[in-house]
Design an enzyme around this catalytic site. Sequence first.
Site, PDB file in Angstrom:
ATOM      1  N   GLU A   1      -3.958  -9.220   0.621  1.00 17.62           N
ATOM      2  CA  GLU A   1      -4.462  -8.856   1.858  1.00 17.62           C
ATOM      3  C   GLU A   1      -6.184  -8.670   1.856  1.00 17.62           C
ATOM      4  O   GLU A   1      -6.307  -7.860   0.786  1.00 17.62           O
ATOM      5  CB  GLU A   1      -3.881  -7.485   2.320  1.00 17.62           C
ATOM      6  CG  GLU A   1      -4.147  -7.165   3.930  1.00 17.62           C
ATOM      7  CD  GLU A   1      -3.334  -6.247   4.144  1.00 17.62           C
ATOM      8  OE1 GLU A   1      -2.094  -5.905   3.856  1.00 17.62           O
ATOM      9  OE2 GLU A   1      -3.783  -5.225   4.923  1.00 17.62           O
TER      10      GLU A   1
ATOM     11  N   GLU B   1       0.767  -1.133   0.081  1.00 19.52           N
ATOM     12  CA  GLU B   1      -0.071   0.243  -0.037  1.00 19.52           C
ATOM     13  C   GLU B   1       0.847   1.149  -0.007  1.00 19.52           C
ATOM     14  O   GLU B   1       0.555   2.218   0.708  1.00 19.52           O
ATOM     15  CB  GLU B   1      -1.072  -0.068   1.155  1.00 19.52           C
ATOM     16  CG  GLU B   1      -1.935  -1.089   1.153  1.00 19.52           C
ATOM     17  CD  GLU B   1      -2.712  -1.284   2.409  1.00 19.52           C
ATOM     18  OE1 GLU B   1      -2.727  -0.325   3.339  1.00 19.52           O
ATOM     19  OE2 GLU B   1      -3.663  -2.073   2.503  1.00 19.52           O
TER      20      GLU B   1
END
Length: 811
Positions: free
Chosen positions: A507, A419
């Site tokens: 994820e 991220e």
Amino acid sequence: MKNLLTIIIILLSTTLFAQRSKSRVTTNFDSNWQFSLGDTPNASKADFNDDSWRTLDVPHDWSIELENDKEAPGGGNVGFFPTGIGWYRKTFDVPKFDAENNYSIEFDGIYMNSEVWVNDVYLGKHPYGYSSIYYDLTGILKPEGNVIAVKVDNSKQPNSRWYTGSGIYRHVRLVATKKLHFEKYGIFYYTKSVEEGKATLYLKTSIQNDNPGAIQEVTIENVLLDANGKKVASIKKESTIKGNSSLSFEQEMEVPSPELWSVASPYLYTLKSTISVDGKESDCVYTNVGIRTIEYHVDNGFLLNGKQVKMKGVNLHHDGGAVGAAVPERVWERRLEILKEGGCNAIRTAHNPMAPEFYDLCDKMGFLVMDEAFDEWVHGKRDYAYQLYFEDWYERDLKAMVYRDRNHPSVVMWSVGNEVPDQSSEEGPEIARALINICHEADPTRLVTAGNDRIAADDNPASEAYLAEYQNDIVGYNYPDRWHDRRELYYHEDKTNYPNRRVVATESTGMGGYRGNYNLGDDPEKVNARYAYGRPLDVEGRWKYTLLYDYVIGDFMWTGIDYYGESWRWPFRGASSGYLDNCGFKKDGYYFFKSIWTEDPTLHLLPHWNLEGREGQILPVIAYSNCDTVELFLNGKSYGAKYLEFPRKGNAERWNKPEEGKVYTTTSDLHLSWDVPYEPGELVAVGRKNGKEYTYRLVTAGAPAQIRLSVDQEKIMADPTDVAHVTVEILDKDGNRVPTADNLVQFEVEGAKIIGVESGNMRDLSSPKGKERKAFNGLCMAIVQAEKGGKITVKAVSEGLTSDSITIKAE
């Protein structure tokens, strides 16, 4: 009987362990350090007086020893644990010192901003707290009276989004070699092919000659040994090497009738690599070898040894619960055993490299690992995080991970970020390209990914360019279940637009929540199983999609185990997103995943049945099961039998036909549910699978009356790597666990020491290093470590309850 895996690891890591090579001497350097918390002027000087400092062994994490503080500079990011600056010093001799040898010191991890001095010589600084570090001590050491000093600066906060720990929190080694030796990480192998009853291994061997003299004639031999130590293949290379130079050899070794490494059968060979001069050994290195092939196919997903394997994965942070970041190997081994039992076969190291022994365990136990390097690049997420060091250090730190871990058969994929805000920046594609190239140059066998948040949720050209860098590798999706409504069925639209894209859920939403807590609310009309029992909306739908569509490599849920840090409000010390709590106790969600990840008969009911005050209220009762049918009974009354329409690809006929004369209802979910008016008593589920019957029983327990102890292993080694996990259950007078009990339990130990206590309750701020703990929903735990052989007795007492004790043998 002592677990064989732990024995192997302990034998390889015990203090001054037995050497398999006389030419290379590796000494465990963990014991007898002096430690002082706080910045100490002149502590780097060899003649500094540290007599008043605390004596301890590393691995050591000082943060876990301190009280949680609402004003801790790291805040909820690190679970409100204090950090700061600490110093370590050690005075040591070098037995059989030889001035003609090379010496180096290896640190598996220091968090963070470490600086090292030996005998007043400054060796250097390393900011990243997760990299393995080594320094050359040749010409610095002397036979006696050496002094090493290490400064650890974890004071600049916040520098992480999760609990990091503070200190020399991983193992340390002192290594002595001859001048002619293998380079650090100088042995590299991979399986080139497996066909027609043989395997071909590629070997790259890199040697270094630090002798300044004339050219030397050398022989390099690689011998492959099977699990019984029998030679199965070998190959030699003779060459010459100049003084003060290095040399690399590329060879191929044929292995007849190979035993392949797999998730189900993680067979390991040993590669013995030696350098000889005139028949005399100059260096010797042993490497674990797993023979296996991997492939990532755009349509068929991940292939291991030519067969499709769906990655049933979890994300894991590096802390070990009550022991903090300094985690004995047995703590990880037990956690991995529980994950494996539930069908988990893959782990993402979120979001940093783990300790070396973690990968050894994954090799031996059969896990697939996505090895991840960073949480930040140039643009950071916290004020003092890795972005401050990225430009100067990323190449060294990424190479340190890849070179260190590339021989592990368990490692099947690299991840270079998570991220990262750089995804949408102009420099993002260039950074991604540089990181991917480093991985490919160091290891041509594995593909590269990164965890990308809202991967296609916007039309930012920079994001598209960034993703294009992964087009030929693997695009990682973080939380496809959060935004699939905008992108049409998870990955579906992206796969349609980019048919050659390989995809994995790096994820995704898991089945977290606090163990044994249920949000039933006050209004009977608003009790919704989807939310009351912590089952997020899209977990089931996402896993249906993952199992049905071959091109999806797999899915890594957030998370496998609860962890300290990433808490957004006081007094919570950590996150409860795991399907195991941070004791390793199973939550309800564990059984959901076990029911879809394994063929082992699974049957589990929730909620617990101690719900005083809700008599007559209609409550949803949930069963997680892979049985063919499940029938529910409350106090002898049947509430009907149900079966699942479970759309697993290639397995449409897995359920037996319903029995004649019975009425069954079906569901499109991956669980079963009944609406039942609550009344105390006995709730029973009867499952039938392949002609066999299985029963799961819940009862309304009485008041707490007694303690029951159990232990994961009755024999442990008197070694810092090994521990025993002692579980406390609070029972009523009839031996039923009381699922709401919160009694304070005190531990009395003889013959060992307690190194951690926990319960899974992230709101309990009592010290994990104490000798007492309040039970949380009926359970708590003590972790016991032996310092010498003999009998260990652990007793647990609580006011008003009958106590219990247990005996453990230390060897």
